[in-house]
Scaffold this motif. Structure first.
Motif, short mmCIF file in Angstrom:
data_model
loop_
_atom_site.label_atom_id
_atom_site.label_comp_id
_atom_site.label_asym_id
_atom_site.label_seq_id
_atom_site.Cartn_x
_atom_site.Cartn_y
_atom_site.Cartn_z
N MET A 1 41.04 61.38 45.95
CA MET A 1 40.81 62.80 46.23
C MET A 1 40.58 63.01 47.72
SD MET A 1 38.31 64.13 43.19
CE MET A 1 38.92 64.35 41.52
N SER A 2 41.28 63.96 48.31
CA SER A 2 41.11 64.22 49.74
C SER A 2 39.79 64.95 49.99
CB SER A 2 42.28 65.04 50.27
OG SER A 2 42.42 66.23 49.52
N VAL A 3 39.18 64.65 51.14
CA VAL A 3 37.84 65.16 51.45
C VAL A 3 37.85 65.82 52.82
CG1 VAL A 3 35.41 64.57 51.78
CG2 VAL A 3 36.75 63.35 50.05
N LEU A 4 37.31 67.02 52.88
CA LEU A 4 37.11 67.76 54.12
C LEU A 4 35.61 67.93 54.33
CD1 LEU A 4 38.00 69.75 56.47
CD2 LEU A 4 37.91 71.56 54.72
N ILE A 5 35.10 67.56 55.52
CA ILE A 5 33.71 67.85 55.87
C ILE A 5 33.70 69.03 56.83
CG2 ILE A 5 31.62 67.08 57.04
CD1 ILE A 5 32.07 64.30 56.09
N VAL A 6 32.93 70.05 56.47
CA VAL A 6 32.73 71.21 57.34
C VAL A 6 31.28 71.22 57.81
CG1 VAL A 6 32.84 73.73 57.51
CG2 VAL A 6 34.47 72.51 56.04
N ILE A 7 31.09 71.40 59.12
CA ILE A 7 29.75 71.51 59.70
C ILE A 7 29.55 72.96 60.13
CG2 ILE A 7 28.15 70.67 61.46
CD1 ILE A 7 29.97 68.19 61.73
N PRO A 8 28.89 73.77 59.30
CA PRO A 8 28.68 75.17 59.69
C PRO A 8 27.61 75.26 60.78
CG PRO A 8 27.65 74.73 57.57
CD PRO A 8 28.35 73.48 57.97
N ALA A 9 27.87 76.05 61.81
CA ALA A 9 26.92 76.15 62.93
C ALA A 9 26.93 77.58 63.46
CB ALA A 9 27.30 75.16 64.03
N ARG A 10 25.76 78.19 63.50
CA ARG A 10 25.67 79.54 64.06
C ARG A 10 24.62 79.54 65.16
NH1 ARG A 10 21.88 83.52 60.97
NH2 ARG A 10 20.40 82.11 59.98
N TYR A 11 24.82 80.43 66.11
CA TYR A 11 23.94 80.52 67.27
C TYR A 11 22.68 81.33 66.95
CZ TYR A 11 22.77 80.92 72.25
OH TYR A 11 22.14 80.82 73.48
N ALA A 12 22.84 82.39 66.16
CA ALA A 12 21.77 83.38 65.97
C ALA A 12 20.85 83.03 64.82
CB ALA A 12 22.38 84.76 65.76
N SER A 13 20.29 81.83 64.82
CA SER A 13 19.32 81.46 63.80
C SER A 13 18.04 82.27 63.99
CB SER A 13 19.00 79.96 63.90
OG SER A 13 17.90 79.63 63.09
N VAL A 14 17.49 82.79 62.89
CA VAL A 14 16.28 83.60 62.97
C VAL A 14 15.09 82.74 63.40
CG1 VAL A 14 14.64 85.00 61.65
CG2 VAL A 14 17.11 85.23 61.25
N ARG A 15 14.96 81.57 62.79
CA ARG A 15 13.81 80.72 63.10
C ARG A 15 13.96 79.97 64.42
NH1 ARG A 15 12.93 76.92 58.12
NH2 ARG A 15 15.07 77.50 57.56
N TYR A 16 15.23 79.69 64.81
CA TYR A 16 15.44 78.87 65.99
C TYR A 16 16.77 79.27 66.63
CZ TYR A 16 15.14 74.53 68.78
OH TYR A 16 15.05 73.62 69.79
N PRO A 17 16.77 80.33 67.43
CA PRO A 17 18.02 80.74 68.08
C PRO A 17 18.59 79.62 68.94
CG PRO A 17 16.34 82.44 68.29
CD PRO A 17 15.65 81.24 67.72
N ALA A 18 19.92 79.52 68.96
CA ALA A 18 20.65 78.50 69.74
C ALA A 18 20.37 77.08 69.26
CB ALA A 18 20.35 78.63 71.23
#
Length: 266
Positions: A1-18
């Protein structure tokens, strides 16, 4: 089975921006960003066909491309990492049979945690989603309790049935225990490791489901599957001498840096 890893990353975190761009100093004194360390953790996993960073912010995109990451841009409207993974899967036009969400705030995730998760998905065709859990030692449990006493949200805990089907996830420490434990003692509390493996059908359906009251209260994306009557399979993983901690608050930076130094992680 083929596998894709996605690393979601956002800048505007409420608890820890950037937060994805926060620098972490390893045992040699060398600093690298959280997103780079998450990328390196994902790239160390065996049997994976592709690793991508999924973001909606050009600052993260440029930082990730600078260290050689494959980046896919996703909408700002993604409410959590699972929605961002679903968007990335769609944008990429991927045909991967297993999609792994390795959240960018867990740079200490050992490769075998993800490998065990992928193997569990391959061995259990009926599982639509799976996630790792790690039994807390006294040190980890005491850290969780200290965070809650100080009014901080630390790690997430999980409870599951005899068939490893999740019963609940919480940012509180569950199950309740009044006992005290030495640092190296086994405890009845399981730390939920922020990694998910999805079948594409479950991942694609997720963004169209409404946010339920439990997900809204806890701020835990996996509860949406459970509130829709879905089954989340927990996979117990072994630390093998490794310490594990997630970067949820600025106060976690020295904790993680100390762990990297103790484990000799560069």
């Amino acid at each position: 089975m083929s596998v894709l890893i996605v690393i979601p990353a956002r800048y505007a975190s409420v608890r820890y921006p950037a937060k994805p761009l926060a620098e972490l100093k390893g045992a040699s004194g060398q600093s690298r960003s959280l997103i780079q360390r998450a990328w390196e953790a994902a790239s160390a996993v065996k049997g994976v066909d592709r690793v991508v960073v999924a973001t909606d912010d050009d600052r993260i995109k440029h930082a990730a491309e600078a260290f050689g990451a494959d980046v896919v841009m996703t909408p700002e409207s993604c409410a959590n990492g699972t929605e961002r993974c679903a968007s990335a899967y769609d944008v990429l036009g991927s045909d991967a049979e297993i999609v792994v969400n390795l959240q960018g705030d867990a740079p200490l995730t050992p490769a075998w945690f993800v490998e065990d998760l992928i193997e569990a998905m391959r061995a259990t065709p009926a599982a639509d989603i799976a996630t790792p859990v790690l039994r807390c030692d006294g040190r980890a449990l005491n850290g969780f309790l200290a965070d809650r006493k100080a009014g901080r949200v630390g790690g997430t805990t999980a409870v599951f049935d005899v068939n490893m089907r999740a019963m609940y996830f919480s940012k509180e420490v569950v199950p309740f225990t009044s006992d005290t434990y030495p640092n190296e003692a086994r405890t009845p509390v399981f730390h939920h490791v922020g990694v998910y493996a999805y079948r594409p059908a479950a991942l694609k359906a997720y963004p169209d489901w409404p946010v339920g009251p439990l997900e809204q209260l806890e701020g835990l994306e996996q509860l949406r599957f459970m509130e829709q009557g879905g089954t989340v399979r927990c996979v117990e993983v072994q630390p093998k001498g490794r310490q594990f901690w997630e970067l949820n608050n600025p106060e976690d930076v020295p904790v993680i840096e100390r762990m990297m130094q103790e484990m000799g992680i560069e």
